[in-house]
Design a protein around this motif. Sequence first.
Motif, PDB file in Angstrom:
ATOM      1  N   THR A   1      -6.120  18.301  74.329  1.00  0.00           N
ATOM      2  CA  THR A   1      -6.584  19.171  73.164  1.00  0.00           C
ATOM      3  C   THR A   1      -5.763  20.484  73.105  1.00  0.00           C
ATOM      4  O   THR A   1      -5.309  20.832  71.918  1.00  0.00           O
ATOM      5  N   GLN A   2      -5.789  21.063  74.156  1.00  0.00           N
ATOM      6  CA  GLN A   2      -5.026  22.450  74.153  1.00  0.00           C
ATOM      7  C   GLN A   2      -3.388  22.109  73.822  1.00  0.00           C
ATOM      8  O   GLN A   2      -2.841  22.843  72.848  1.00  0.00           O
ATOM      9  N   LYS A   3      -2.744  21.154  74.580  1.00  0.00           N
ATOM     10  CA  LYS A   3      -1.465  20.941  74.403  1.00  0.00           C
ATOM     11  C   LYS A   3      -1.251  20.548  72.711  1.00  0.00           C
ATOM     12  O   LYS A   3      -0.095  20.775  72.242  1.00  0.00           O
ATOM     13  N   PHE A   4      -2.281  19.774  72.211  1.00  0.00           N
ATOM     14  CA  PHE A   4      -1.935  19.225  70.900  1.00  0.00           C
ATOM     15  C   PHE A   4      -1.977  20.601  69.974  1.00  0.00           C
ATOM     16  O   PHE A   4      -1.191  20.665  68.970  1.00  0.00           O
ATOM     17  N   ARG A   5      -2.971  21.242  70.283  1.00  0.00           N
ATOM     18  CA  ARG A   5      -3.074  22.306  69.239  1.00  0.00           C
ATOM     19  C   ARG A   5      -1.695  23.384  69.228  1.00  0.00           C
ATOM     20  O   ARG A   5      -1.253  23.981  68.459  1.00  0.00           O
ATOM     21  N   GLN A   6      -1.088  23.512  70.781  1.00  0.00           N
ATOM     22  CA  GLN A   6       0.073  24.335  70.667  1.00  0.00           C
ATOM     23  C   GLN A   6       1.223  23.742  70.184  1.00  0.00           C
ATOM     24  O   GLN A   6       2.169  24.260  69.621  1.00  0.00           O
ATOM     25  N   ARG A   7       1.260  22.248  70.275  1.00  0.00           N
ATOM     26  CA  ARG A   7       2.346  21.503  69.611  1.00  0.00           C
ATOM     27  C   ARG A   7       2.265  21.611  67.948  1.00  0.00           C
ATOM     28  O   ARG A   7       3.166  21.792  67.162  1.00  0.00           O
ATOM     29  N   GLN A   8       1.059  21.606  67.593  1.00  0.00           N
ATOM     30  CA  GLN A   8       0.726  21.898  66.118  1.00  0.00           C
ATOM     31  C   GLN A   8       1.234  23.118  65.431  1.00  0.00           C
ATOM     32  O   GLN A   8       1.847  23.448  64.504  1.00  0.00           O
ATOM     33  N   SER A   9       0.883  24.211  66.434  1.00  0.00           N
ATOM     34  CA  SER A   9       1.182  25.610  65.980  1.00  0.00           C
ATOM     35  C   SER A   9       2.862  25.569  65.967  1.00  0.00           C
ATOM     36  O   SER A   9       3.546  26.254  65.014  1.00  0.00           O
ATOM     37  N   CYS A  10       3.351  25.133  66.885  1.00  0.00           N
ATOM     38  CA  CYS A  10       5.129  24.997  66.983  1.00  0.00           C
ATOM     39  C   CYS A  10       5.802  24.457  65.966  1.00  0.00           C
ATOM     40  O   CYS A  10       6.423  24.759  65.233  1.00  0.00           O
ATOM     41  N   LEU A  11       5.038  23.213  65.472  1.00  0.00           N
ATOM     42  CA  LEU A  11       5.535  22.487  64.247  1.00  0.00           C
ATOM     43  C   LEU A  11       5.515  23.233  62.918  1.00  0.00           C
ATOM     44  O   LEU A  11       6.226  23.343  62.021  1.00  0.00           O
ATOM     45  N   ARG A  12       4.420  24.018  62.674  1.00  0.00           N
ATOM     46  CA  ARG A  12       4.144  24.355  61.840  1.00  0.00           C
ATOM     47  C   ARG A  12       4.868  25.823  61.651  1.00  0.00           C
ATOM     48  O   ARG A  12       5.656  26.170  60.459  1.00  0.00           O
ATOM     49  N   ARG A  13       5.345  26.458  62.689  1.00  0.00           N
ATOM     50  CA  ARG A  13       6.317  27.576  62.488  1.00  0.00           C
ATOM     51  C   ARG A  13       7.610  27.009  62.375  1.00  0.00           C
ATOM     52  O   ARG A  13       8.504  27.561  61.531  1.00  0.00           O
ATOM     53  N   GLN A  14       8.192  25.967  62.810  1.00  0.00           N
ATOM     54  CA  GLN A  14       9.532  25.223  62.547  1.00  0.00           C
ATOM     55  C   GLN A  14       9.478  24.888  60.820  1.00  0.00           C
ATOM     56  O   GLN A  14      10.519  24.938  60.187  1.00  0.00           O
ATOM     57  N   VAL A  15       8.174  24.385  60.310  1.00  0.00           N
ATOM     58  CA  VAL A  15       8.156  23.953  59.019  1.00  0.00           C
ATOM     59  C   VAL A  15       8.345  25.292  58.072  1.00  0.00           C
ATOM     60  O   VAL A  15       9.080  25.245  57.166  1.00  0.00           O
ATOM     61  N   GLU A  16       7.778  26.177  58.382  1.00  0.00           N
ATOM     62  CA  GLU A  16       7.902  27.492  57.753  1.00  0.00           C
ATOM     63  C   GLU A  16       9.280  28.233  57.818  1.00  0.00           C
ATOM     64  O   GLU A  16       9.838  28.634  56.992  1.00  0.00           O
ATOM     65  N   ALA A  17      10.054  27.901  58.945  1.00  0.00           N
ATOM     66  CA  ALA A  17      11.412  28.317  59.088  1.00  0.00           C
ATOM     67  C   ALA A  17      12.289  27.718  58.315  1.00  0.00           C
ATOM     68  O   ALA A  17      13.374  28.397  57.711  1.00  0.00           O
ATOM     69  N   ILE A  18      12.090  26.321  57.995  1.00  0.00           N
ATOM     70  CA  ILE A  18      13.120  25.655  57.317  1.00  0.00           C
ATOM     71  C   ILE A  18      12.556  25.472  55.914  1.00  0.00           C
ATOM     72  O   ILE A  18      13.484  24.926  54.835  1.00  0.00           O
ATOM     73  N   ARG A  19      11.700  25.919  55.446  1.00  0.00           N
ATOM     74  CA  ARG A  19      10.987  25.558  53.930  1.00  0.00           C
ATOM     75  C   ARG A  19      11.808  26.850  53.190  1.00  0.00           C
ATOM     76  O   ARG A  19      12.044  27.833  53.475  1.00  0.00           O
ATOM     77  N   PRO A  20      12.516  26.138  52.096  1.00  0.00           N
ATOM     78  CA  PRO A  20      13.277  26.990  51.196  1.00  0.00           C
ATOM     79  C   PRO A  20      12.329  28.068  50.689  1.00  0.00           C
ATOM     80  O   PRO A  20      11.559  28.053  50.100  1.00  0.00           O
ATOM     81  N   LYS A  21      12.935  29.302  50.522  1.00  0.00           N
ATOM     82  CA  LYS A  21      12.356  30.390  49.851  1.00  0.00           C
ATOM     83  C   LYS A  21      12.638  30.438  48.560  1.00  0.00           C
ATOM     84  O   LYS A  21      13.933  30.665  48.286  1.00  0.00           O
ATOM     85  N   HIS A  22      11.795  30.701  47.713  1.00  0.00           N
ATOM     86  CA  HIS A  22      12.041  30.805  46.131  1.00  0.00           C
ATOM     87  C   HIS A  22      12.192  32.257  45.682  1.00  0.00           C
ATOM     88  O   HIS A  22      11.714  33.161  46.545  1.00  0.00           O
TER      89      HIS A  22
END
Length: 479
Positions: free
Chosen positions: A458-479
């Motif tokens: 569970t701890q590893k899943f949450r860490q991976r989930q947070s990492c993926l969210r940060r990556q999505v925010e980084a590549i999301r186009p800014k308007h």
Amino acid sequence: MPKLSMFQTGLTNNSITPKEDPRVALDFAGHLLTDTAHDLRSPLAAARELTQLVADGVEGPVSEEQKEHLQAVVARCNDMQRLIDDMLHFECVRTGSPRIAKNWLPASGLPAQVQPLIESSRRSRGVGLQWIGFENKLPPMFADGDKIKRLLVNLIDNAIRVTPESGTITVRTELARTGDRIRLSVEDTGAGIAPQQWSQLAKRGVSQLDGHGLGLSICRQIAALHFGQLEVSSEPGKGARFSIELPTGGPAAVVDSFARWRETISPAAASEASAAHRAGERIRPVRRRVDLAANRQTLPVETAPPRYRRSVAMVGVTVSELLPTEPMRDLDRFLQSHCEIHELVYQLQEDQWVMLLDSNIGEAEQRIAAIDRARSQTGDMLLERCQLQWSSPLALAVGRPADRSKLQEAFVTGKLGVHRSLSRRSKEPSQSEDVAGSQPLLSAVAQQRLESEVRWLTQKFRQRQSCLRRQVEAIRPKH
């Protein structure tokens, strides 16, 4: 209808799911881990050997630059092999059934065995390594040589990662203050352990400071297999020191280490206080030894507690006639292979062993029959023909300092009454007895391991989930 499971070798009930029985999930996870690790060994060994052949010029000339790259591949293969070995070792110890073979070993042989295993990583980091005290004529220590070698390799690898270039790592051996133990320690000259990082050391997956892996967890388990704990001392800016103590004073020191270990993992004081409270008696305050130095910590071990925290069953084993030296060693290794993590098997004399089992009297009788039956099925002609004589199990108290003297006296003298051979009938317990004898151990170990795995995943899943969210925010186009 029962069918064959991909994780088990026998028939299983298809109606039982992991949610209904934790032992099913335990079997799935354990078999998957060990099978995967075993399956990785062969292709990894082939890749390593083929790469080494090319690096040695067997298939044709190679340049110095190419050879350097190929040697780097071989080094990574060796790292992967060590990780696989760690996975298998970690799983065996956590199930409560480690494979260990202790005997009396000289500490002077450790430098020659360990140095070649860490030399390449030491040179690449440019750090020094010195061995202090190993030239002294210290008494032999009671330990598993392969396990102690792995412990030192893991600790030195951790020290290499945190020691700056031109720094020095010191591996030291010395007699403990009690005189009946040897202290092995590994010291680095790194940045030390900051106060906020102490709590991380006891977690699985943390090696040291910014290191990750099973290295430190394996060391904690190896210490537990020798009835000890891994001790850490450090000051910021002055490096860290990891140490372990091993018995060296004969059978009295061995059983004393066992008794102290059982006291450490058995909270006798708490249970006594609870019993006194239920009886309406006044509860006396329990004094606990507190280390006032904030830069010292004893790392706990991750394993299931003993089934019987306040007692052990002592059993004596003798052979009817002496065997040659090597078969006697095989018999010693065989008896130790049937020893669980909270138990002790010790060869008291050339033809006599003493076993301390985590069982009651009835279960000890079943264990004796199972061990003797397994001996007759080893495929070793000498072991199968060897007639073992067993004493009746004797229940002894453990878990309190007051219990040590009686346990030590019974263990060292080895006088456990008349030894007898097992009848053919006693070697073949009924199926219901086998199930009844094994049920408590399976349930306790299964429940603890399953809960631990769920928390960790569970701890590893949450860490991976947070990492993926940060990556999505980084590549999301800014308007």
